[in-house]
Write a protein that holds these residues in place. Sequence first.
Motif, short mmCIF file in Angstrom:
data_model
loop_
_atom_site.label_atom_id
_atom_site.label_comp_id
_atom_site.label_asym_id
_atom_site.label_seq_id
_atom_site.Cartn_x
_atom_site.Cartn_y
_atom_site.Cartn_z
N ALA A 34 111.47 49.88 53.46
CA ALA A 34 112.60 49.46 54.31
C ALA A 34 112.17 48.35 55.26
CB ALA A 34 113.17 50.64 55.07
N ASP A 35 110.99 48.48 55.85
CA ASP A 35 110.48 47.45 56.76
C ASP A 35 110.26 46.13 56.01
OD1 ASP A 35 110.50 49.16 58.94
OD2 ASP A 35 108.42 49.80 58.61
N MET A 62 114.82 39.99 54.33
CA MET A 62 116.20 39.61 54.64
C MET A 62 116.25 38.72 55.88
SD MET A 62 118.47 43.00 53.56
CE MET A 62 118.61 43.47 55.22
N GLU A 63 115.46 39.04 56.89
CA GLU A 63 115.44 38.22 58.11
C GLU A 63 114.92 36.82 57.82
OE1 GLU A 63 113.21 40.55 60.90
OE2 GLU A 63 114.93 41.82 61.39
#
Length: 71
Positions: free
Chosen positions: A5-6, A12-13
């Motif tokens: 998830a991280d 995505m960022e």
Amino acid sequence: MADNADIATEIMERRQSAALASRPALQDMATSPECEDCGWEIPAARRRAAPWANTCIECQGMRERRGRHVR
């Protein structure tokens, strides 16, 4: 240690930052406020909505009907 998830969030960022950074470049793509097909002025609303547009709405429509989508 980063979990999936991280890692996904970081990816995505980065993509979002790259997309936002490239946005101002779109405004510089159009070279003239005049349509390259008919020579009439491209309306301001179209230039705001599609800053890369080199043709007016009518000429772009004709291009699409003829299959000339090339920029």
